[in-house]
Design an enzyme around this catalytic site. Structure first.
Site, PDB file in Angstrom:
ATOM      1  N   LYS B  12       0.842  -1.201   0.000  1.00 47.17           N
ATOM      2  CA  LYS B  12       0.000   0.000   0.000  1.00 47.17           C
ATOM      3  C   LYS B  12       0.877   1.251   0.000  1.00 47.17           C
ATOM      4  O   LYS B  12       1.949   1.262   0.589  1.00 47.17           O
ATOM      5  CB  LYS B  12      -0.870   0.020   1.263  1.00 47.17           C
ATOM      6  CG  LYS B  12      -1.893  -1.114   1.319  1.00 47.17           C
ATOM      7  CD  LYS B  12      -3.134  -0.717   0.558  1.00 47.17           C
ATOM      8  CE  LYS B  12      -4.073  -1.894   0.398  1.00 47.17           C
ATOM      9  NZ  LYS B  12      -4.891  -1.784  -0.803  1.00 47.17           N
ATOM     10  N   CYS B  13       0.403   2.304  -0.657  1.00 52.86           N
ATOM     11  CA  CYS B  13       1.111   3.576  -0.623  1.00 52.86           C
ATOM     12  C   CYS B  13       1.087   4.108   0.808  1.00 52.86           C
ATOM     13  O   CYS B  13       0.100   3.906   1.502  1.00 52.86           O
ATOM     14  CB  CYS B  13       0.461   4.589  -1.570  1.00 52.86           C
ATOM     15  SG  CYS B  13       1.192   4.475  -3.220  1.00 52.86           S
TER      16      CYS B  13
END
Lengths: 364, 71
Positions: B12-13
């Site tokens: 995930k960012c």
């Protein structure tokens, strides 16, 4: 809610207003309050009182505006033109209507006018949608030019005034066919939205209607909340300019302060041509959820457009369309009472929080 | 897979961007790093990182990005 709006809401409930369609005293009082609220909204946007329709939220108003024009103009086509940064309610209504054309924006969030002109002039456009100002980054759209293009093409324009009403003078606005707004944006109840449908516009109710509100929104309106919304709007129209000038200085201070004190921060939106109360920025290598929670712990309630912080798979479509950084995002909405001391306190707590979160992931 | 490919699929960012920032110095100036990332924020964030940090986004698809180190 603004104190004046809350007081108006309580007073309305104590007065015991009834169903505005009934002829008894309680009903007549409610009808009178409803008429006054319509007149207030109408004056604020340069419309007639009988063109105002109240809905249970701004989202409902946007859905009804777009779907109603698409239905009224279905012989023309099913294409709806929006900008890439419109509210998600507008984007989903456009997609549901048929073919959705989203016109791109520049780095500041301003619509590409050339592409807009081409898109609205194409065949089969039922409606076009534009915001006065963006709800996440505050950038003001070139509304007059965009509206003129719609006028030339004979395409009705839905103007989303949610973030601008009370901050930008719309009392002599022209060029739109349907205008939408939301009381939650100017200190009224979140349960009141409105659409203003100009006389003669080919809008048809895209849902079942009854006798209420001239068959444009069904069911008895919540008059006490609508009255509170109108009271909040009046307060904004009275104090809005002075409050806006103060907020503008505070946001300028925030923009400069964040730029100076937080390395690798992307401060988003037009620094000048914007509504006064909003500021959005993103900090590199930080996740929006942690940043929001740490700021909350420090006493600052902020919003975020980062995917992780809004329980969404996708980050803010507004930030993505502008080419802004979507992670580590924070959106500040100043209230009427935000002080300079609070802004300085925010600028003091922010840098160590960002530094700490970066250190946690080895990016100190 | 070459040494200049970063596989950040499933992350995930901002994780893919953090990995990119760490590894960009592993290649010489003028050389490229390939980033594989399927988080929906990876596209906009890789482009924004290149703009903010002064590197070049050479190629960008939904889950594959090529970045040239410029300094």
């Amino acid at each position: 809610m603004l104190p004046d709006a809350r007081a108006a809401w309580l007073a309305a409930h104590e007065a015991g207003w009834g169903d505005p369609l009934r002829l008894h005293r309680a009903g007549r009082l409610a009808a009178q309050a409803l008429d006054q609220a319509r007149a207030t909204v109408a004056a604020a946007v340069g419309a007639r009182a009988d063109e105002v329709v109240f809905t249970p939220s701004g989202v409902h108003a946007s859905h009804a505006a777009v779907a109603g024009l698409a239905l009224g103009r279905r012989r023309v086509g099913d294409r709806v033109v929006t900008t890439a940064v419109d509210h998600s309610a507008v984007l989903s209504a456009a997609a549901a209507a048929g073919e959705h054309v989203a016109v791109g924006v520049d780095r500041l969030g301003r619509v590409d006018l050339e592409a807009w002109r081409t898109s609205v002039a194409a065949e089969g456009v039922a409606a076009a949608c534009l915001q006065v100002a963006n709800h996440e980054v505050g950038t003001v759209q070139p509304y007059a030019e965009a509206a003129a293009a719609c006028g030339t093409a004979g395409v009705p324009l839905v103007l989303d005034a949610s973030s601008a009403l009370g901050r930008v003078d719309l009392s002599r606005s022209t060029g739109w066919s349907v205008l939408t707004g939301w009381a939650g944006a100017f200190g009224g109840p979140v349960s009141v939205g409105f659409l203003v449908i100009r006389k003669g516009v080919r809008w048809r109710a895209p849902y079942l209607v009854d006798d209420y509100q001239d068959a444009r929104w069904p069911g008895p309106p919540d008059v006490a909340s609508i009255h509170a919304a109108a009271t909040a709007l009046e307060a904004y129209l009275r104090y809005g300019r002075a409050v806006g000038e103060r907020q503008r200085v505070l946001v300028d201070r925030l923009r400069a302060g964040i730029g100076e004190r937080v390395p690798d921060a992307d401060v988003v939106g037009d620094p000048v041509d914007r509504v006064p109360q909003l500021l959005t920025f993103s900090a590199l290598y930080v996740d929006g959820e942690s940043l929001t929670l740490e700021l909350d712990r420090a006493g600052f309630a902020v919003a975020s457009g980062s995917a992780c912080s809004v329980n969404s798979e996708h980050p803010s479509h507004v930030l993505a369309a502008m080419g802004a950084l979507t992670h580590g995002n924070v959106r500040l909405g100043l209230t009427r009472s935000t002080t300079s001391a609070e802004i300085e306190a925010f600028l003091d707590v922010l840098p160590p929080i960002v530094a700490e979160l970066r250190a946690r992931v080895g990016m100190a | 897979m070459s040494a200049a490919t970063l596989d950040c699929r499933g992350m995930k960012c901002p994780r893919p961007i953090i990995e990119l920032a760490r590894r960009i110095t592993d290649v010489e100036v003028g050389e490229q790093v390939e980033l594989l990332a399927d988080d929906p924020a990876a596209g906009p964030d890789t482009a924004a990182w290149c703009r903010m940090r002064g590197h070049e986004l050479v190629e960008s698809t939904t889950s594959q990005f090529v970045v040239r180190r410029l300094h």
